[in-house]
Design an enzyme around this catalytic site. Structure first.
Site, PDB file in Angstrom:
ATOM      1  N   GLY A 210       0.906  -1.703   0.217  1.00  0.00           N
ATOM      2  CA  GLY A 210       0.146  -0.022   0.165  1.00  0.00           C
ATOM      3  C   GLY A 210       0.818   1.391   0.174  1.00  0.00           C
ATOM      4  N   ASN A 211       0.170   2.661   0.347  1.00  0.00           N
ATOM      5  CA  ASN A 211       1.223   3.432   0.453  1.00  0.00           C
ATOM      6  C   ASN A 211       0.377   4.732   1.263  1.00  0.00           C
ATOM      7  OD1 ASN A 211      -0.790   5.003  -0.889  1.00  0.00           O
ATOM      8  ND2 ASN A 211      -0.964   3.982  -2.564  1.00  0.00           N
ATOM      9  N   ARG A 212       1.062   6.045   2.523  1.00  0.00           N
ATOM     10  CA  ARG A 212       0.474   6.639   2.531  1.00  0.00           C
ATOM     11  C   ARG A 212      -0.728   7.070   2.289  1.00  0.00           C
ATOM     12  NH1 ARG A 212       4.519   7.175   5.929  1.00  0.00           N
ATOM     13  NH2 ARG A 212       6.498   5.798   5.746  1.00  0.00           N
ATOM     14  N   SER A 213      -1.781   7.551   1.584  1.00  0.00           N
ATOM     15  CA  SER A 213      -2.108   8.178   1.365  1.00  0.00           C
ATOM     16  C   SER A 213      -3.675   7.870   1.808  1.00  0.00           C
ATOM     17  CB  SER A 213      -2.827   8.273  -0.664  1.00  0.00           C
ATOM     18  OG  SER A 213      -3.722   9.286  -0.438  1.00  0.00           O
TER      19      SER A 213
END
Length: 402
Positions: A210-213
């Site tokens: 995933g990512n930090r968004s």
């Protein structure tokens, strides 16, 4: 400069009790609020409550304090008129110019932005008469929010629920921030799609890439578009944010699901803004059982494959003539050079480029960016609230509609 003058109309629906929270948010943030209920509204929340919370006397009729000509003066002095809940009855009266009480008279005299937050049973909202009345009001420049989907009176569920008062307040705040020009909504009649959040690509039943968004920038874009009159579909990937008022929300998880939802919604869209952080890669193989850690053994290598490039696909295969496509690019170095190269590669009309990293953009309430145009333009956006960037994006998009 005096306090912003808000008229809060309340019509006779069970959701009237929720509007006390909306009134509280207005007054606590420095707005002067005059509550104008209908007679039916007082069956749900009494006159004493509205008067105590607003600090002003409350009346439903034009015959009270006649020397002050309230049916004219209240509307003339308003910076914003909000009707919440807006029942099918009040929408019909407003659409046809009926004026049989203080609220309907005020609606005819107001020259400020007018916002309706409908709440009613699904069948009433979907009835052709209501839909025609809503279309009439929108054509005249009023903002009519889409109702939320959820629990209604009794055991019924469906579309027709009053949006969360905190979210209605956010839309109102954006309308007031735009000033008198917001009485003419520049996105009125436009259907727009906004993606938000970050996609997650599962490795096994408990892990994912995933990512930090956080989705905050996409949600700001959605709220701002509503405040400017657009019909908004928000494709939300793995966010915990409350649904913006007046927005149709579609929830997704992976990049493939986001692609499917965006392409479906884009078929009827005048503009698509891809603010979501979409994973470039996904695991080549999904492991059906949890990947175990074994003593003395290295973890198995992780093989990745590319995800579809949704922004490039949207830009190449426009779903309808004149459709505007806006992309977002998160960069960690050579921000402008990488952004300009990405704009040429993706083929979109505008590309919002920002520097990301620890405490930068992701999860923050603020953002800083430069908006690059396919026409060679560059519009810097100084560090500030994400809603400021959202306003600028729609200001750049609106003139591009043919």
């Amino acid at each position: 400069m005096g306090k912003p003058q808000v008229v809060l109309g309340v019509s006779g629906g069970i959701a009237a009790y929720k509007v006390c929270e909306l009134l509280r948010r207005f007054t606590e943030s420095g707005h002067d609020v005059r509550v104008v209920p209908t007679e039916s509204a007082l069956h749900f929340v009494g006159e004493a409550t509205w008067s105590a919370l607003s600090g002003h006397p409350v009346s439903t009729q034009v015959w009270d304090a006649v020397h002050e000509v309230p049916h004219v003066r209240i509307g003339q002095g308003a910076d914003l008129l909000v009707v919440a809940p807006a029942t099918a009855d009040i929408l019909a009266k407003a659409a046809h110019g009926l004026a049989d009480d203080l609220l309907t008279n005020t609606l005819l005299t107001a020259r400020c932005p007018v916002l309706f937050a409908p709440a009613m049973h699904t069948e009433m909202w979907e009835h052709p008469a209501t839909q025609e009345n809503v279309a009439t009001l929108r054509r005249r420049g009023a903002l009519v929010l889409e109702p939320a989907v959820g629990r209604l009176t009794g055991v019924d569920t469906g579309k027709g629920r009053l949006p969360d008062p905190a979210e209605i307040f956010e839309i109102c705040r954006r309308v007031l921030a735009r000033g008198p020009q917001s009485a003419v909504a520049d996105l009125a009649g436009r259907n727009v799609v906004v993606s938000a959040g970050g996609t997650r690509e599962p490795l096994d039943p408990v892990r994912y890439l995933g990512n930090r968004s956080s989705g905050k920038q996409g949600y700001a874009l959605a709220r701002t578009a509503v405040a400017r009159g657009a019909r908004v579909t928000l494709i939300a990937a793995n966010t915990t944010l409350p649904d913006p008022a007046g927005v149709d929300v579609v929830r997704v998880g992976t990049a493939a699901q986001l692609r499917e939802a965006v392409l479906k919604a884009a078929a009827d869209a005048d503009a698509v803004v891809m603010a979501a952080a979409v994973a470039d890669f996904r695991p080549a193989h999904y492991v059906t059982g949890k990947i175990k850690k074994k003593d003395g053994e290295e973890p198995p290598p992780l093989e990745l494959v590319r995800n579809p490039d949704i922004l490039a696909e949207l830009s190449t295969d426009r779903q309808r003539p004149g459709q505007i496509v806006v992309g977002f690019a998160a960069e960690t170095d050579d921000v402008q050079a990488n952004g300009r190269a990405k704009l040429a590669r993706k083929g979109c009309d505008l590309l919002v480029v920002n520097e990301v990293g620890e405490h930068k953009a992701f999860g923050s309430e603020e953002n800083e960016a430069v908006v690059l145009g396919a026409d060679g333009s560059e519009t810097p956006v100084p560090y500030g609230p994400k809603e400021d960037l959202a306003e600028l994006v729609w200001t750049l998009v609106a003139p591009k509609f043919s």
